[in-house]
Scaffold this motif. Structure first.
Motif, PDB file in Angstrom:
ATOM      1  N   LEU A 206      -8.164   9.291  -4.814  1.00 30.93           N
ATOM      2  CA  LEU A 206      -7.536   8.040  -4.417  1.00 30.93           C
ATOM      3  C   LEU A 206      -6.894   7.389  -5.632  1.00 30.93           C
ATOM      4  N   ARG A 207      -5.625   7.092  -5.520  1.00 26.50           N
ATOM      5  CA  ARG A 207      -4.888   6.466  -6.623  1.00 26.50           C
ATOM      6  C   ARG A 207      -4.274   5.149  -6.173  1.00 26.50           C
ATOM      7  N   PRO A 208      -5.079   4.101  -6.085  1.00 22.31           N
ATOM      8  CA  PRO A 208      -4.513   2.806  -5.674  1.00 22.31           C
ATOM      9  C   PRO A 208      -3.596   2.265  -6.756  1.00 22.31           C
TER      10      PRO A 208
ATOM     11  N   THR B 128      -7.003  -4.705  -7.076  1.00 25.09           N
ATOM     12  CA  THR B 128      -7.479  -5.214  -5.784  1.00 25.09           C
ATOM     13  C   THR B 128      -7.606  -4.085  -4.774  1.00 25.09           C
ATOM     14  N   ASP B 129      -6.575  -3.251  -4.699  1.00 30.82           N
ATOM     15  CA  ASP B 129      -6.609  -2.132  -3.771  1.00 30.82           C
ATOM     16  C   ASP B 129      -7.705  -1.135  -4.149  1.00 30.82           C
TER      17      ASP B 129
ATOM     18  N   TRP C   7     -10.929  -2.487  -2.922  1.00 32.74           N
ATOM     19  CA  TRP C   7     -10.934  -2.385  -1.466  1.00 32.74           C
ATOM     20  C   TRP C   7     -11.233  -0.944  -1.039  1.00 32.74           C
ATOM     21  N   ALA C   8     -10.536  -0.002  -1.677  1.00 33.31           N
ATOM     22  CA  ALA C   8     -10.710   1.411  -1.324  1.00 33.31           C
ATOM     23  C   ALA C   8     -12.144   1.861  -1.609  1.00 33.31           C
TER      24      ALA C   8
ATOM     25  N   LEU D 272      -7.432   4.231   4.674  1.00 32.89           N
ATOM     26  CA  LEU D 272      -7.039   4.177   3.265  1.00 32.89           C
ATOM     27  C   LEU D 272      -5.531   4.315   3.129  1.00 32.89           C
TER      28      LEU D 272
ATOM     29  N   ARG E 236      -3.247   1.310   3.885  1.00 24.21           N
ATOM     30  CA  ARG E 236      -3.091   0.266   2.874  1.00 24.21           C
ATOM     31  C   ARG E 236      -2.554   0.805   1.550  1.00 24.21           C
TER      32      ARG E 236
ATOM     33  N   ALA F 243      -1.176   8.125  -2.046  1.00 22.01           N
ATOM     34  CA  ALA F 243      -2.282   7.655  -2.880  1.00 22.01           C
ATOM     35  C   ALA F 243      -3.615   8.231  -2.413  1.00 22.01           C
TER      36      ALA F 243
END
Lengths: 241, 499
Positions: free
Chosen positions: A105-107, A111-112, A115-116, B358, B361, B366
């Motif tokens: 996962l690469r927000p 903040t994201d 959340w993730a 996921l 958002r 991602a």
């Protein structure tokens, strides 16, 4: 299904999975010396574990890979949230980790990322969640702890060593430092136990080699790979040469 | 047979009020030349509005009263949508126009854990849909319907109980022409029991055969077959908003009404949705369209709501929204029960739901899987891929990770062989090699590096545009961390960390 639901609500009914749930099973780390020091004999599930280190790259992944490889045999995700570098598939696969379980996962922003992390922890769809949050205040930490309790994953947060002085709701806190090719582990906090003397672990250069050869001073772990050995509970530390 | 009658006495109002998150005085008017209030909600009646009032008078009493014209066609459409939703309880749903549904439940009771549990679920659903209904059950469809019309939420199960309940109902409830009802009143037959006590021959002669027929069907003396509603092959519904919505978040409340309906529709068809479209109508211009593609079919209300919520939260509305429309673009058959036997592990559905949430958002790219790739160049020895977990139940083999491009790109490599076989690879790879400073030919990173092992010569890529000839070393920082560095010509680079 509805009838079953009604049956499951019967107070007198003993449910086979109830006792396992309350005991919060832990996942053997694959390092017997470490497991002896961890409440429940391994990485806790359903509670946060904080891994504190000065820089990425001290050996934190080799410490975790035997457990992650073992967890990758479950049909749940291993979620890596905002890691500092690319989790390198050739190395992880060689350590016995089933790569198709890995979720990278690469927000875009912090903040994201939080959340993730919370979503992954809470979902119950992950056997392990690894997070590298940029910063974390007490409120965010409590939220993540609640999410971890709900999702029952091995929940690992990687944070800077300087946060060791801050209070934390995490069930387990370890500080890692490199020590000439070995890994020094200080247990800062654990449930039902006091701080112990630091442990010195030898990390295998790779947990499963194809032809047994290795370079440098580190050696390959016992034949058969970390995963199988961990399952049998027989993995011993490699003596340091 | 067990019939559930649902009567929607406030259907004309509910059509409008169900899409508003906060209750406000609302009325529905009838008639074009001199419109009158046909129905009003509680907030309006507390302010003094009464059905039958002239519209002008109503506005005089309550200037802020929102009035919508009654729309019989929309009521029928709403009833059909409700019939589609009711399909989740039984395939035998019959429309009772203009304001009711009849559900034959005998085969559904066990599935839902008995009548009480089923009725509870029906009530929860109706509340989520935003409709008010009177619910009554009886062994005959018309008996149930008459009880619901009388507002009696009773549940007689035997013929004798049914007869006892029906006998006390007023005769005026019967669905007979006004002349017949007048006749009954004149001869003093005020209840259904009175009617049943009259001599049948005389009653048939004076009131016509319709009255006896209705009574016999209600009491179960005569068969009463009903046509069942056949739901359409896809779901499409529109919901008018009582006020224009200016913020996308405000639409979520209304959207959830439709999603609840959709979930019932999908359950009745043993299907899940793969692609879904939400249209937002503005006063002028084209509607805004949002389309969702799901990795795996779903009919989970919370999951679908979550997906909409994420997207609506990010949406900037170009213009206020007057109505929303929800439509399925692609359905897929789905096993009827996805509940885990014991609430232990996640369902396959749950795993995909996490990915979808996921991605909604963070964006599609991602959220990725990773796989080794057969290429000698370390930076190309991996690739992202679609997340996938082979289902254990299917006993399927491992997903082939090394992509199909392999054989065309490099005929010398065998999948997975060379890059991982030779020497250890670091668990962290830098996104791009980082040039290192040197003193006296020694590379520096967090201090001068000590070379522990190497070199491993990697020459690759001579067959395409990115050749590389590098000598890789395992090195150690003064602090004791191990890193992966290489020399190319006279330059040193950091490429990975043995984390």
């Amino acid at each position: 299904m509805k009838a079953l639901d009604a049956l499951l609500q019967t107070p007198g009914l003993w449910r086979g999975n109830a006792c396992a749930e309350t005991a919060q099973p832990s996942v053997p780390s694959g390092y017997a010396v470490l497991d002896e020091q961890l409440p429940g004999g391994g990485w806790p599930t359903g509670a946060l574990t904080e891994i504190l280190l000065e820089h990425p790259g001290v050996g934190e992944l080799r410490l975790l890979l035997p457990a992650l490889a073992r967890l990758s045999s479950e049909d749940r995700w291993l979620a890596w949230v905002a890691p500092p570098y690319i989790p390198y598939p050739p190395a992880l696969a060689a350590a016995g980790l089933k790569m198709e379980r890995l979720l990278w996962l690469r927000p875009d922003n912090h903040t994201d990322a939080l959340w993730a992390l919370e979503q992954a922890l809470r979902s119950g769809a992950c056997s392990a969640v690894l997070g590298w949050p940029a910063t974390l205040d007490g409120k965010a930490l409590r939220r993540l702890q609640l999410a971890a309790e709900e999702g029952r994953a091995v929940s690992l947060l990687f944070r800077p060593l300087r946060t060791a002085a801050n209070a934390s709701t995490a069930a387990l806190r370890l500080a890692l430092e490199p020590a000439d090719g070995r890994l020094k582990i200080r247990i800062l906090k654990r449930r039902g136990g006091n701080v112990s003397a630091p442990l010195l672990l030898d990390l295998p250069a790779r947990t499963r080699g194809k032809n047994g050869e290795s370079i440098g001073t580190a050696q390959a772990s016992p034949a058969g790979g970390g995963m199988r050995a961990a399952r049998a509970g027989k993995l011993r530390l490699v003596p340091h040469h | 047979m067990l019939w559930l009658a649902l009567r929607f006495p406030t259907l004309p109002l509910d059509l409008w009020s169900r899409s508003a998150a906060t209750p406000t005085p609302l009325a529905v008017s009838e008639g074009t030349a001199r419109p009158r209030i046909a129905a009003c909600n509680l907030d309006a009646s507390l302010a003094g509005i009464r059905p039958g009032m002239a519209l002008a008078a109503a506005w005089a009493v309550l200037p802020g009263l929102v009035v919508r014209p009654r729309d019989a066609a929309a009521e029928t459409r709403a009833l059909e949508q409700l019939a589609g939703w009711a399909g989740r309880y039984t395939p035998e749903v019959s429309l009772q126009t203009p304001d009711g549904l009849l559900l034959q439940l005998a085969q559904s009771l066990n599935l839902f854990g008995g009548l009480d549990a089923l009725l509870r679920e029906v009530r929860n659903d109706l509340a989520a849909l935003g409709y008010f209904a009177v619910a009554a059950t009886a062994p005959t469809p018309h008996g149930a319907w008459l009880l619901a019309r009388a507002g009696q939420e009773s549940t007689p199960t035997t013929a004798a109980e049914l007869a006892a309940s029906l006998r006390t109902l007023p005769a005026a409830l019967l669905e007979q022409p006004a002349a017949v009802l007048n006749l009954l009143e004149k001869i003093g037959a005020t209840t259904l029991g009175d009617c049943r006590a009259l001599p049948r021959d005389g009653l048939a002669r004076r009131a016509g055969p319709g009255l006896l027929d209705e009574l016999d069907r209600a009491f179960g003396d005569k068969a009463d077959p009903r046509p069942y509603y056949a739901p359409p092959s896809r779901y499409a519904a529109r919901l008018e908003l009582p006020f224009e919505a200016e913020y996308a978040e405000a639409l979520l409340f209304a959207a959830r009404r439709l999603l609840t309906e959709l979930a019932g529709f999908l359950e009745s068809r043993c299907a899940g949705v793969r692609r879904l479209r939400l249209g937002l109508s503005h006063r002028d211009g084209d509607p805004t369209e949002l389309v969702w593609g799901l990795i795996a079919p779903s009919r989970d209300l919370n999951h679908l709501t979550g997906l909409l919520q994420e997207r609506l939260g990010q949406l900037e509305l170009a213009a206020p929204v007057q109505a929303i429309a929800l439509e399925t673009l692609e359905l897929q058959t789905m096993a009827s029960a996805n509940r885990p036997l014991f609430d232990g592990g996640p369902t396959e559905e749950g795993r995909w739901q996490l990915i979808e949430r996921l991605r909604e958002r963070l964006g599609r790219h991602a959220v990725a899987g990773l796989a080794p790739h057969a290429d000698h160049r370390p930076e190309r020895a991996w690739r992202t891929k679609e997340p996938s977990i082979p289902s254990p139940t299917k006993g399927a083999g491992e997903i082939k990770d090394s992509g199909p491009g392999l054989s065309t790109r490099n005929p010398l490599l065998v999948a997975g062989a060379a890059p991982t076989g030779a020497t250890p690879r670091p668990a962290w790879l830098l996104p791009a090699p980082q040039a290192l400073t040197q003193t006296a030919g020694r590379p520096h990173w967090q201090g001068p590096l000590a070379l522990l092992a190497g070199p491993e010569r990697i020459e690759a890529g001579w067959w395409d545009e990115a050749p590389a000839a590098r000598d890789y070393y395992l090195a150690q920082t003064p602090a004791g961390s191990r890193v992966w560095v290489y020399r190319e010509g006279d330059d040193w680079f950091l490429h990975g960390l043995f984390a």
